[in-house]
Design an enzyme around this catalytic site. Structure first.
Site, PDB file in Angstrom:
ATOM      1  CG  HIS A  88      85.351  55.585 116.927  1.00  0.00           C
ATOM      2  ND1 HIS A  88      86.119  56.645 116.505  1.00  0.00           N
ATOM      3  CD2 HIS A  88      86.103  54.483 116.703  1.00  0.00           C
ATOM      4  CE1 HIS A  88      87.273  56.201 116.054  1.00  0.00           C
ATOM      5  NE2 HIS A  88      87.282  54.896 116.145  1.00  0.00           N
ATOM      6  CE1 TYR A 217      84.118  65.017 114.460  1.00  0.00           C
ATOM      7  CE2 TYR A 217      83.721  66.800 112.896  1.00  0.00           C
ATOM      8  CZ  TYR A 217      83.593  65.473 113.257  1.00  0.00           C
ATOM      9  OH  TYR A 217      82.944  64.601 112.415  1.00  0.00           O
ATOM     10  N   PRO A 309      81.012  68.092 104.804  1.00  0.00           N
ATOM     11  CG  PRO A 309      83.249  67.833 104.209  1.00  0.00           C
ATOM     12  CD  PRO A 309      82.063  68.681 103.956  1.00  0.00           C
ATOM     13  CE  LYS A 313      74.322  62.823 110.639  1.00  0.00           C
ATOM     14  NZ  LYS A 313      74.993  61.709 111.303  1.00  0.00           N
ATOM     15  CE1 TYR A 401      80.161  63.502 113.906  1.00  0.00           C
ATOM     16  CE2 TYR A 401      80.258  61.182 114.497  1.00  0.00           C
ATOM     17  CZ  TYR A 401      80.817  62.283 113.888  1.00  0.00           C
ATOM     18  OH  TYR A 401      82.028  62.177 113.244  1.00  0.00           O
TER      19      TYR A 401
HETATM   20  C1  LIG Z   1      86.488  64.384  98.648  1.00  0.00           C
HETATM   21  C2  LIG Z   1      85.254  63.937  99.369  1.00  0.00           C
HETATM   22  C3  LIG Z   1      85.315  63.618 100.729  1.00  0.00           C
HETATM   23  C4  LIG Z   1      84.171  63.207 101.409  1.00  0.00           C
HETATM   24  N1  LIG Z   1      84.257  62.911 102.724  1.00  0.00           N
HETATM   25  C5  LIG Z   1      83.151  62.511 103.381  1.00  0.00           C
HETATM   26  C6  LIG Z   1      83.195  62.187 104.759  1.00  0.00           C
HETATM   27  O1  LIG Z   1      84.229  62.274 105.394  1.00  0.00           O
HETATM   28  N2  LIG Z   1      82.036  61.763 105.354  1.00  0.00           N
HETATM   29  C7  LIG Z   1      80.845  61.638 104.646  1.00  0.00           C
HETATM   30  O2  LIG Z   1      79.812  61.207 105.195  1.00  0.00           O
HETATM   31  N3  LIG Z   1      80.776  61.949 103.356  1.00  0.00           N
HETATM   32  C8  LIG Z   1      81.897  62.373 102.710  1.00  0.00           C
HETATM   33  N4  LIG Z   1      81.820  62.649 101.409  1.00  0.00           N
HETATM   34  C9  LIG Z   1      80.544  62.463 100.772  1.00  0.00           C
HETATM   35  C10 LIG Z   1      80.303  61.000 100.407  1.00  0.00           C
HETATM   36  O3  LIG Z   1      81.492  60.441  99.911  1.00  0.00           O
HETATM   37  C11 LIG Z   1      79.169  60.960  99.396  1.00  0.00           C
HETATM   38  O4  LIG Z   1      78.026  61.489 100.026  1.00  0.00           O
HETATM   39  C12 LIG Z   1      78.897  59.568  98.864  1.00  0.00           C
HETATM   40  O5  LIG Z   1      79.934  59.184  98.011  1.00  0.00           O
HETATM   41  C13 LIG Z   1      77.561  59.540  98.098  1.00  0.00           C
HETATM   42  O6  LIG Z   1      77.437  58.346  97.400  1.00  0.00           O
HETATM   43  P1  LIG Z   1      76.701  58.309  95.990  1.00  0.00           P
HETATM   44  O7  LIG Z   1      76.711  56.903  95.575  1.00  0.00           O
HETATM   45  O8  LIG Z   1      75.440  59.047  96.066  1.00  0.00           O
HETATM   46  O9  LIG Z   1      77.602  59.196  95.024  1.00  0.00           O
HETATM   47  P2  LIG Z   1      79.114  58.922  94.496  1.00  0.00           P
HETATM   48  O10 LIG Z   1      79.916  58.230  95.525  1.00  0.00           O
HETATM   49  O11 LIG Z   1      79.591  60.245  93.989  1.00  0.00           O
HETATM   50  O12 LIG Z   1      78.902  57.928  93.308  1.00  0.00           O
HETATM   51  C14 LIG Z   1      78.402  58.326  92.053  1.00  0.00           C
HETATM   52  C15 LIG Z   1      78.968  57.423  90.996  1.00  0.00           C
HETATM   53  O13 LIG Z   1      78.408  57.762  89.737  1.00  0.00           O
HETATM   54  C16 LIG Z   1      79.414  57.773  88.760  1.00  0.00           C
HETATM   55  N5  LIG Z   1      78.969  58.629  87.658  1.00  0.00           N
HETATM   56  C17 LIG Z   1      79.026  59.962  87.561  1.00  0.00           C
HETATM   57  N6  LIG Z   1      78.497  60.376  86.401  1.00  0.00           N
HETATM   58  C18 LIG Z   1      78.120  59.268  85.751  1.00  0.00           C
HETATM   59  C19 LIG Z   1      77.513  59.048  84.479  1.00  0.00           C
HETATM   60  N7  LIG Z   1      77.227  60.046  83.661  1.00  0.00           N
HETATM   61  N8  LIG Z   1      77.245  57.780  84.128  1.00  0.00           N
HETATM   62  C20 LIG Z   1      77.534  56.728  84.952  1.00  0.00           C
HETATM   63  N9  LIG Z   1      78.125  56.895  86.153  1.00  0.00           N
HETATM   64  C21 LIG Z   1      78.403  58.145  86.541  1.00  0.00           C
HETATM   65  C22 LIG Z   1      80.647  58.268  89.501  1.00  0.00           C
HETATM   66  O14 LIG Z   1      81.855  57.923  88.848  1.00  0.00           O
HETATM   67  C23 LIG Z   1      80.464  57.574  90.843  1.00  0.00           C
HETATM   68  O15 LIG Z   1      81.082  56.318  90.860  1.00  0.00           O
HETATM   69  C24 LIG Z   1      82.942  63.091 100.712  1.00  0.00           C
HETATM   70  C25 LIG Z   1      82.881  63.405  99.353  1.00  0.00           C
HETATM   71  C26 LIG Z   1      84.006  63.843  98.688  1.00  0.00           C
HETATM   72  C27 LIG Z   1      83.915  64.199  97.232  1.00  0.00           C
END
Ligand SMILES: Cc1cc2nc3c(=O)[nH]c(=O)nc-3n(C[C@H](O)[C@H](O)[C@H](O)COP(=O)(O)OP(=O)(O)OC[C@H]3O[C@@H](n4cnc5c(N)ncnc54)[C@H](O)[C@@H]3O)c2cc1C
Length: 407
Positions: A88, A217, A309, A313, A401
């Site tokens: 995009h 948006y 969100p 980011k 962005y």
């Molecule tokens: C509903 C929702 C919508 C979102 N929409 C957007 C969006 O539109 N745009 C955007 O940029 N960001 C969005 N985000 C944020 C984005 O998804 C996160 O920033 C991203 O997932 C971060 O990745 P991560 O690997 O740090 O954490 P996560 O994706 O949360 O991964 C963490 C992992 O650790 C695992 N875990 C947890 N506890 C334990 C444990 N004790 N032992 C072992 N494993 C464990 C979890 O199951 C998970 O698989 C959204 C988040 C949510 C919740």
């Protein structure tokens, strides 16, 4: 090697297993870290409490910055992303009954965003890790991190009913906001910066073709709405709703009627509807834990920071953290250089705080706050018009962005 570890565990019944980097969490941060380390010849084991199916189906982010795409492509997991991702070159702000395009191609030439679901990134990474002979241990439980301030931290966990221990050089806490890694750091070490917003986002995934080529948006008197997409056949929508809203109050008919009320605000635009595949309510919050390190435990991604969100980011910050951590760990394994590890937290936090500010700013620009009086509403409208009309203000939005290069 992870495969060998599994073999040892299975055949000899070992309880303590040695690896270089123990990674807690198989979200984008943990999986990408394991993948990047593997390319540098550094061994790691990923521990995940959920099943593989669950993490591969979990619908979340979908907007990838240019730098995120570049990282994935350069590390060899971008083949499907380049084929299926939707590039995009702008987004639309909708307010006051008019459309206002933020044109990336003019404001930040050569830079764009790619729409590609987070769960697709996760699938690509898991496939690459398994192909490379790495094993991600799903459905582990009782994860505990010990000795983070020693030279040999350990991670205890249960897998397939057996209590096991990973003996590591380093631990990466990539287990998201609700994980255990932050809690492994003694009280008083971390400083928390938090902001809860007085509303939540109701996210909807629907089988329907996008009604617009680009993200919309929309700021209205009824609240904010976002029209996004995941594929040419599947859309993602968000509605600003009350904090802690019960999803039971939002049957599909109400979702569509509210989306129409908040998006069909300009002449000639009709929102296409279709079957709802999934919906849920997510809190909108800002959160940062500083520093992102304690001893040999490094926090990355949502374990260390959460952004509203609105600015898209969260996933991009997670990717940046592990990119920085990979460089730092590689320097240490190459020749014992600790300077990048020592700088890890400060390096990541520069981008984190820029993203925090941008996400807060976009949220304030487009949402309806309950405590706004007429004066506040006029200020908000004035700012919206400024962003739409001023090349300088629009460029500021655009460069944030698509992602600034800060590290
Ligand atoms: C509903 C929702 C919508 C979102 N929409 C957007 C969006 O539109 N745009 C955007 O940029 N960001 C969005 N985000 C944020 C984005 O998804 C996160 O920033 C991203 O997932 C971060 O990745 P991560 O690997 O740090 O954490 P996560 O994706 O949360 O991964 C963490 C992992 O650790 C695992 N875990 C947890 N506890 C334990 C444990 N004790 N032992 C072992 N494993 C464990 C979890 O199951 C998970 O698989 C959204 C988040 C949510 C919740």
């Amino acid at each position: 090697m992870t495969v060998a570890i599994h073999f040892r565990l299975a055949r000899r019944g070992a309880r303590v297993v040695r690896t270089q980097v123990g990674i807690v969490g198989a979200g984008p941060a943990g999986l990408l870290l394991s993948h990047l380390l593997q390319l540098r010849g550094i061994d790691s084991v990923v521990l995940e409490i959920r099943s593989r199916d669950y993490v591969e189906q979990r619908v979340r982010a979908g907007v990838l910055e240019q730098g995120t795409v570049d990282t994935l492509v350069a590390s060899g997991v971008g083949e499907r992303l380049l084929r299926e991702g939707m590039v995009h070159h702008g987004i639309e702000l909708r307010f006051g009954g008019a459309r206002h395009r933020i044109a990336f191609e003019r404001l930040v030439p050569g830079r764009a965003i790619t729409v590609y679901g987070q769960q697709e990134v996760v699938k690509d990474l898991i496939e690459a890790l398994l192909k490379a002979g790495r094993e991600v241990l799903f459905e582990v439980s009782d994860v505990t991190i010990r000795g983070a301030d020693t030279a040999r931290p350990q991670i205890g966990f249960t897998h397939r009913g057996r209590g096991l221990e990973l003996d590591c050089d380093f631990v990466a806490g990539c287990d998201g906001f609700h994980g255990v890694s932050r809690d492994a750091i003694p009280p008083g070490v971390l400083r928390y910066f938090e902001k809860e917003y007085p509303f939540a986002w109701l996210g909807v995934l629907a089988r329907v073709a996008p009604s617009s080529q680009e993200l919309i948006y929309s700021s209205t008197d009824r609240g904010f709405a976002l029209h996004s997409m995941r594929t040419p056949q599947v859309c993602r929508f968000y509605l600003q709703v009350r904090a802690r809203e019960d999803i039971a109050n939002w049957p599909d008919e109400r979702v569509w009627s509210e989306l129409k009320a908040r998006l069909e605000t300009v002449p000639g635009f009709t929102l296409a509807t279709g079957p709802v595949l999934e919906k849920g309510v997510a809190a909108v919050r800002s959160f940062v834990a500083e520093p992102m390190q304690y001893g040999r435990l490094y926090l990355a991604g949502d374990a260390a920071h959460i952004v509203p969100p609105t600015g898209a980011k969260g996933l991009n910050l997670a990717v940046n953290d592990v990119r920085v951590l990979t460089e730092a760990l590689s320097a240490w394994y190459r020749g014992g250089d600790t300077s990048l590890l020592e700088a890890y937290s400060a390096t990541c936090l520069r981008r984190v705080w820029r993203a925090q500010h941008f996400s807060w700013w976009m949220t304030a620009l487009m949402h309806r706050f309950d405590d706004y009086d007429e004066f506040d509403l006029r200020l908000q409208r004035s700012y919206q018009e400024y962003v739409a009309r001023s090349e300088a203000a629009a460029t500021s939005l655009a460069e944030n962005y698509v992602g600034l290069s800060l590290s």
